[in-house]
Design a protein around this motif. Sequence first.
Motif, PDB file in Angstrom:
ATOM      1  N   VAL A 200      14.145   9.461 -52.773  1.00  0.00           N
ATOM      2  CA  VAL A 200      15.351   9.621 -53.590  1.00  0.00           C
ATOM      3  C   VAL A 200      15.818   8.263 -54.119  1.00  0.00           C
ATOM      4  CG1 VAL A 200      17.805  10.189 -53.498  1.00  0.00           C
ATOM      5  CG2 VAL A 200      16.132  11.749 -52.503  1.00  0.00           C
ATOM      6  N   LEU A 201      15.820   7.258 -53.256  1.00  0.00           N
ATOM      7  CA  LEU A 201      16.294   5.937 -53.655  1.00  0.00           C
ATOM      8  C   LEU A 201      15.335   5.272 -54.641  1.00  0.00           C
ATOM      9  CD1 LEU A 201      17.550   4.643 -50.199  1.00  0.00           C
ATOM     10  CD2 LEU A 201      18.963   5.335 -52.138  1.00  0.00           C
ATOM     11  N   LYS A 202      14.028   5.437 -54.418  1.00  0.00           N
ATOM     12  CA  LYS A 202      13.057   4.786 -55.293  1.00  0.00           C
ATOM     13  C   LYS A 202      12.895   5.499 -56.633  1.00  0.00           C
ATOM     14  CE  LYS A 202      10.226   1.952 -52.290  1.00  0.00           C
ATOM     15  NZ  LYS A 202       8.868   1.404 -52.121  1.00  0.00           N
ATOM     16  N   SER A 203      13.432   6.700 -56.747  1.00  0.00           N
ATOM     17  CA  SER A 203      13.372   7.405 -58.026  1.00  0.00           C
ATOM     18  C   SER A 203      14.482   6.945 -58.963  1.00  0.00           C
ATOM     19  CB  SER A 203      13.474   8.915 -57.807  1.00  0.00           C
ATOM     20  OG  SER A 203      14.732   9.256 -57.253  1.00  0.00           O
ATOM     21  N   PHE A 204      15.235   5.959 -58.519  1.00  0.00           N
ATOM     22  CA  PHE A 204      16.313   5.373 -59.317  1.00  0.00           C
ATOM     23  C   PHE A 204      15.779   4.924 -60.673  1.00  0.00           C
ATOM     24  CE2 PHE A 204      18.108   1.192 -60.548  1.00  0.00           C
ATOM     25  CZ  PHE A 204      19.400   1.572 -60.844  1.00  0.00           C
ATOM     26  N   ASN A 205      16.482   5.295 -61.738  1.00  0.00           N
ATOM     27  CA  ASN A 205      16.118   4.905 -63.098  1.00  0.00           C
ATOM     28  C   ASN A 205      16.984   3.722 -63.511  1.00  0.00           C
ATOM     29  OD1 ASN A 205      15.638   4.621 -65.847  1.00  0.00           O
ATOM     30  ND2 ASN A 205      15.434   6.829 -66.182  1.00  0.00           N
ATOM     31  N   ALA A 206      16.344   2.581 -63.668  1.00  0.00           N
ATOM     32  CA  ALA A 206      17.083   1.353 -63.983  1.00  0.00           C
ATOM     33  C   ALA A 206      17.747   1.398 -65.347  1.00  0.00           C
ATOM     34  CB  ALA A 206      16.146   0.148 -63.905  1.00  0.00           C
ATOM     35  N   ASN A 207      17.317   2.330 -66.202  1.00  0.00           N
ATOM     36  CA  ASN A 207      17.900   2.429 -67.539  1.00  0.00           C
ATOM     37  C   ASN A 207      19.149   3.298 -67.570  1.00  0.00           C
ATOM     38  OD1 ASN A 207      15.928   0.853 -68.924  1.00  0.00           O
ATOM     39  ND2 ASN A 207      14.495   2.549 -68.691  1.00  0.00           N
ATOM     40  N   GLN A 208      19.429   3.960 -66.463  1.00  0.00           N
ATOM     41  CA  GLN A 208      20.593   4.834 -66.400  1.00  0.00           C
ATOM     42  C   GLN A 208      21.629   4.264 -65.440  1.00  0.00           C
ATOM     43  OE1 GLN A 208      19.281   8.751 -65.357  1.00  0.00           O
ATOM     44  NE2 GLN A 208      18.129   9.063 -67.261  1.00  0.00           N
ATOM     45  N   LYS A 209      22.865   4.518 -65.753  1.00  0.00           N
ATOM     46  CA  LYS A 209      23.944   4.071 -64.878  1.00  0.00           C
ATOM     47  C   LYS A 209      24.354   5.215 -63.958  1.00  0.00           C
ATOM     48  CE  LYS A 209      25.788   0.765 -68.219  1.00  0.00           C
ATOM     49  NZ  LYS A 209      26.979   0.344 -68.996  1.00  0.00           N
ATOM     50  N   GLY A 210      25.093   4.863 -62.920  1.00  0.00           N
ATOM     51  CA  GLY A 210      25.653   5.915 -62.081  1.00  0.00           C
ATOM     52  C   GLY A 210      25.131   5.947 -60.667  1.00  0.00           C
ATOM     53  N   ASP A 211      23.981   5.323 -60.415  1.00  0.00           N
ATOM     54  CA  ASP A 211      23.467   5.303 -59.044  1.00  0.00           C
ATOM     55  C   ASP A 211      24.052   4.086 -58.338  1.00  0.00           C
ATOM     56  OD1 ASP A 211      21.960   5.092 -56.672  1.00  0.00           O
ATOM     57  OD2 ASP A 211      20.312   6.184 -57.583  1.00  0.00           O
ATOM     58  N   GLU A 213      24.447   3.224 -55.146  1.00  0.00           N
ATOM     59  CA  GLU A 213      23.730   2.615 -54.023  1.00  0.00           C
ATOM     60  C   GLU A 213      22.702   1.596 -54.504  1.00  0.00           C
ATOM     61  OE1 GLU A 213      23.593   6.059 -50.611  1.00  0.00           O
ATOM     62  OE2 GLU A 213      22.229   6.243 -52.300  1.00  0.00           O
ATOM     63  N   MET A 214      21.853   1.995 -55.442  1.00  0.00           N
ATOM     64  CA  MET A 214      20.787   1.106 -55.883  1.00  0.00           C
ATOM     65  C   MET A 214      21.310   0.004 -56.804  1.00  0.00           C
ATOM     66  SD  MET A 214      18.218   1.951 -54.202  1.00  0.00           S
ATOM     67  CE  MET A 214      16.854   1.100 -54.988  1.00  0.00           C
ATOM     68  N   ASN A 215      22.336   0.294 -57.582  1.00  0.00           N
ATOM     69  CA  ASN A 215      22.917  -0.755 -58.410  1.00  0.00           C
ATOM     70  C   ASN A 215      23.525  -1.861 -57.550  1.00  0.00           C
ATOM     71  OD1 ASN A 215      22.503  -0.157 -61.222  1.00  0.00           O
ATOM     72  ND2 ASN A 215      23.806   1.629 -60.953  1.00  0.00           N
ATOM     73  N   LEU A 218      20.565  -3.869 -56.119  1.00  0.00           N
ATOM     74  CA  LEU A 218      19.978  -4.788 -57.092  1.00  0.00           C
ATOM     75  C   LEU A 218      20.894  -5.981 -57.339  1.00  0.00           C
ATOM     76  CD1 LEU A 218      18.483  -2.162 -59.536  1.00  0.00           C
ATOM     77  CD2 LEU A 218      17.196  -3.815 -58.172  1.00  0.00           C
ATOM     78  N   GLU A 219      22.199  -5.753 -57.303  1.00  0.00           N
ATOM     79  CA  GLU A 219      23.132  -6.866 -57.443  1.00  0.00           C
ATOM     80  C   GLU A 219      23.026  -7.806 -56.248  1.00  0.00           C
ATOM     81  OE1 GLU A 219      26.044  -9.537 -58.605  1.00  0.00           O
ATOM     82  OE2 GLU A 219      24.809  -8.120 -59.733  1.00  0.00           O
ATOM     83  N   GLN A 220      22.814  -7.255 -55.064  1.00  0.00           N
ATOM     84  CA  GLN A 220      22.621  -8.092 -53.874  1.00  0.00           C
ATOM     85  C   GLN A 220      21.353  -8.930 -54.010  1.00  0.00           C
ATOM     86  OE1 GLN A 220      22.715  -5.036 -50.838  1.00  0.00           O
ATOM     87  NE2 GLN A 220      24.837  -5.485 -50.327  1.00  0.00           N
ATOM     88  N   TYR A 221      20.297  -8.319 -54.566  1.00  0.00           N
ATOM     89  CA  TYR A 221      19.067  -9.083 -54.796  1.00  0.00           C
ATOM     90  C   TYR A 221      19.295 -10.194 -55.813  1.00  0.00           C
ATOM     91  CZ  TYR A 221      15.679  -6.596 -52.011  1.00  0.00           C
ATOM     92  OH  TYR A 221      14.972  -6.098 -50.948  1.00  0.00           O
ATOM     93  N   ARG A 222      20.090  -9.888 -56.851  1.00  0.00           N
ATOM     94  CA  ARG A 222      20.380 -10.903 -57.856  1.00  0.00           C
ATOM     95  C   ARG A 222      21.125 -12.081 -57.235  1.00  0.00           C
ATOM     96  NH1 ARG A 222      23.859 -12.931 -61.435  1.00  0.00           N
ATOM     97  NH2 ARG A 222      25.612 -11.933 -60.399  1.00  0.00           N
TER      98      ARG A 222
END
Length: 279
Positions: A200-211, A213-215, A218-222
């Motif tokens: 479920v988490l890896k199916s995250f679409n980076a082109n879409q907003k709204g997720d 948890e994963m956003n 990714l901000e933590q990774y940044r």
Amino acid sequence: MSTFKVNYDSTEKQKIISSLTLMDDLFMKVVLQDSKCTEYILQTILDNANLKLKKQILQKNLPNLHGHSLILDCLCEDETNNIYNIEIQNNTSGAQPKRARYHAALLDTHSLKRGNDFTQLPQSYVIFITAKDVLHGQQQIYHVERIIRESGKPFSDESHIIYFNTSYIDNSPLGKLAEDFHALETSKMHSPILSKRVEVLKSFNANQKGDQEMNVLLEQYRQKALKEGMEKGMEKGNLAKQKVMQLMGLLAEEGRIEDIKKASVDQEYLQNLLLEFDL
């Protein structure tokens, strides 16, 4: 001071996501937001299929007014009031025995309420899930317990430390869990609970907003990449300063005062001198 800018486009985001495993501490904290995953991991490590969690807190801060505070990866409590601290450690230095001792000590400090008797301390487990065999005993799992040396009998203080070595993989439940911790693809994971959550988490679409948890992840990774870049830049800067100081010392020894003066105002001349002295 140098500045660093770290921005990820959608391709880079998907690349980061596809590279994640449960041994990545940032990703693991997102996975454990589903307490069923935490419960399954504890059931497997403790070989207790009946273990049921009552509550859990991720990134729990344990303050210490008189010393070093801790931020726990995962703190949880089961239905019988036993408490568990789960820590993901990829570096050997993060799983030192004295660190485990300190985690256990702060758990006790924050578990006993003012006015309570010591007999009311809950049974506690500090669990380090490690990428390597940090205790070097060639074991898949280590149960650390206090014993009375003279009799060999347990001290029975109900404080437990466990090291789960995920580098040891076999066909046992623990071995399969260890393999799941390192799996990049959900199709290669054994646990339906963990694989479903990861999928479920890896199916995250980076082109879409709204997720969210994963956003957030990714901000933590940044932020992590930004911090690492700044630290590397500072290290590089300090190394350059050391080389210049060494050069100045060598020039002074040879009495080349004019070279020192010119190098202080001419960057190209300075670089040529560094090459001359192979610095």
